[in-house]
Design a protein around this motif. Structure first.
Motif, mmCIF file in Angstrom:
data_model
loop_
_atom_site.group_PDB
_atom_site.id
_atom_site.type_symbol
_atom_site.label_atom_id
_atom_site.label_comp_id
_atom_site.label_asym_id
_atom_site.label_seq_id
_atom_site.Cartn_x
_atom_site.Cartn_y
_atom_site.Cartn_z
ATOM 1 N N TYR A 84 0.759 -1.190 0.000
ATOM 2 C CA TYR A 84 0.087 0.027 0.301
ATOM 3 C C TYR A 84 0.939 1.355 -0.118
ATOM 4 O O TYR A 84 1.990 1.201 0.602
ATOM 5 C CB TYR A 84 -0.888 0.025 1.308
ATOM 6 C CG TYR A 84 -1.571 1.276 1.652
ATOM 7 C CD1 TYR A 84 -2.870 1.616 1.111
ATOM 8 C CD2 TYR A 84 -1.095 2.170 2.427
ATOM 9 C CE1 TYR A 84 -3.457 2.830 1.361
ATOM 10 C CE2 TYR A 84 -1.601 3.463 2.897
ATOM 11 C CZ TYR A 84 -2.972 3.578 2.162
ATOM 12 O OH TYR A 84 -3.560 4.857 2.624
ATOM 13 N N SER A 85 0.447 2.236 -0.674
ATOM 14 C CA SER A 85 1.134 3.666 -0.579
ATOM 15 C C SER A 85 0.091 4.667 -0.246
ATOM 16 O O SER A 85 -1.312 4.306 -0.663
ATOM 17 C CB SER A 85 1.730 3.975 -1.744
ATOM 18 O OG SER A 85 0.866 4.346 -2.915
ATOM 19 N N ASP A 96 -1.034 7.310 -1.899
ATOM 20 C CA ASP A 96 -1.628 7.224 -3.030
ATOM 21 C C ASP A 96 -2.888 6.468 -3.183
ATOM 22 O O ASP A 96 -3.858 6.743 -3.984
ATOM 23 C CB ASP A 96 -0.789 7.313 -4.299
ATOM 24 C CG ASP A 96 0.221 8.500 -4.342
ATOM 25 O OD1 ASP A 96 -0.007 9.483 -3.544
ATOM 26 O OD2 ASP A 96 1.316 8.067 -5.085
ATOM 27 N N ASP A 97 -2.769 5.326 -2.336
ATOM 28 C CA ASP A 97 -3.951 4.371 -2.828
ATOM 29 C C ASP A 97 -5.164 4.610 -1.826
ATOM 30 O O ASP A 97 -6.195 3.763 -1.566
ATOM 31 C CB ASP A 97 -3.474 2.749 -2.411
ATOM 32 C CG ASP A 97 -2.200 2.532 -3.241
ATOM 33 O OD1 ASP A 97 -2.423 2.817 -4.680
ATOM 34 O OD2 ASP A 97 -1.397 1.868 -2.835
ATOM 35 N N ALA A 109 -8.812 5.145 -3.225
ATOM 36 C CA ALA A 109 -9.394 3.739 -4.067
ATOM 37 C C ALA A 109 -9.504 2.623 -3.001
ATOM 38 O O ALA A 109 -10.508 1.784 -3.185
ATOM 39 C CB ALA A 109 -8.302 3.303 -5.052
ATOM 40 N N THR A 110 -8.804 2.630 -2.141
ATOM 41 C CA THR A 110 -9.148 1.467 -0.850
ATOM 42 C C THR A 110 -10.319 1.880 -0.055
ATOM 43 O O THR A 110 -11.062 0.832 0.276
ATOM 44 C CB THR A 110 -7.888 1.246 -0.063
ATOM 45 O OG1 THR A 110 -7.362 2.382 0.704
ATOM 46 C CG2 THR A 110 -6.514 0.767 -0.667
ATOM 47 N N VAL A 159 -2.200 -4.307 -1.589
ATOM 48 C CA VAL A 159 -3.251 -3.871 -2.322
ATOM 49 C C VAL A 159 -3.236 -4.855 -3.527
ATOM 50 O O VAL A 159 -2.193 -5.128 -3.986
ATOM 51 C CB VAL A 159 -3.339 -2.455 -2.646
ATOM 52 C CG1 VAL A 159 -3.583 -1.553 -1.532
ATOM 53 C CG2 VAL A 159 -2.031 -2.113 -3.466
ATOM 54 N N GLU A 216 -4.179 -5.028 -7.642
ATOM 55 C CA GLU A 216 -4.277 -3.966 -8.428
ATOM 56 C C GLU A 216 -4.471 -4.786 -9.986
ATOM 57 O O GLU A 216 -3.804 -5.529 -10.288
ATOM 58 C CB GLU A 216 -3.072 -3.038 -8.634
ATOM 59 C CG GLU A 216 -3.285 -1.704 -9.767
ATOM 60 C CD GLU A 216 -2.246 -0.743 -9.439
ATOM 61 O OE1 GLU A 216 -2.554 0.426 -9.832
ATOM 62 O OE2 GLU A 216 -1.102 -1.036 -9.141
ATOM 63 N N ILE A 244 -7.511 -0.392 -8.107
ATOM 64 C CA ILE A 244 -7.317 -1.335 -7.115
ATOM 65 C C ILE A 244 -8.573 -2.009 -6.567
ATOM 66 O O ILE A 244 -9.610 -1.410 -6.720
ATOM 67 C CB ILE A 244 -7.269 -0.248 -5.628
ATOM 68 C CG1 ILE A 244 -6.056 0.573 -5.669
ATOM 69 C CG2 ILE A 244 -7.023 -0.991 -4.302
ATOM 70 C CD1 ILE A 244 -4.743 0.030 -5.831
ATOM 71 N N PHE A 257 -7.792 -5.032 -0.712
ATOM 72 C CA PHE A 257 -6.672 -4.684 0.220
ATOM 73 C C PHE A 257 -6.797 -5.814 1.480
ATOM 74 O O PHE A 257 -7.901 -6.014 1.830
ATOM 75 C CB PHE A 257 -6.449 -3.258 0.526
ATOM 76 C CG PHE A 257 -7.680 -2.891 1.457
ATOM 77 C CD1 PHE A 257 -7.487 -2.641 2.689
ATOM 78 C CD2 PHE A 257 -8.866 -2.359 0.701
ATOM 79 C CE1 PHE A 257 -8.663 -2.010 3.602
ATOM 80 C CE2 PHE A 257 -9.887 -2.058 1.443
ATOM 81 C CZ PHE A 257 -9.768 -1.624 2.873
#
Length: 153
Positions: A6-7, A9-10, A13-14, A59, A61, A66, A69
């Motif tokens: 995970y980052s 930036d996710d 979306a998560t 996550v 992808e 995404i 997770f």
């Protein structure tokens, strides 16, 4: 499909996966009242990005989207395990779980635990988990049944 760490930036979306998994994916097992209490707001809370970044979160992808997770807390507890409704039953959860269990073993855990929904209970059972107890948690004043589960590693 790829599974990766995970980052931040996710985060959006998560959260969308989480919202959809509960509000849409869980509707065969939980009432509208229960699902709304579980995830009361379609807007991502400010705490969400950091919550997933604090511990080990993977996550899935697919084509830049995404699709799921899963999170492993420091205390060997799988805290979050969600897959987009259109990806349920496609192997997404299994791929995420394989990474989580490998990480738990790498960290030296001898047992992992979770609190699984009705839907997640059957998935975890297929991975060799045992039900410790059925329980009821209260979210926003509404009782929601789930299951304490564990797996010896």
């Amino acid at each position: 499909m790829t599974v990766r760490a995970y980052s931040l930036d996710d985060a959006e979306a998560t959260y969308r996966v989480f919202f959809d998994a509960v509000r849409l994916g869980a509707k065969t097992r939980y009432t509208t009242e229960q699902r709304t209490a579980w995830v009361p707001d379609e807007r991502m809370p400010d705490s969400w990005p950091g919550k997933l970044a604090r511990d080990t979160t993977f996550v899935s992808e697919e084509d830049g989207r995404i699709t799921g997770f899963m999170q492993l807390l420091e205390l060997s507890h799988v805290d979050m395990a969600y897959v987009a409704p259109d990806k349920m039953g496609t192997g997404t959860a299994s791929d995420l779980y394989d990474k989580i269990e490998a990480e738990a073993r790498k960290q030296g855990f001898t047992m992992i635990t979770t609190e699984a929904s009705h839907l997640a209970k059957s998935f975890f059972a297929k991975q060799g988990w045992q039900v410790e107890a059925a329980q009821v948690v209260t979210r926003n004043g509404v009782e929601i049944p789930n299951f304490r589960m564990f797996k010896d590693l």
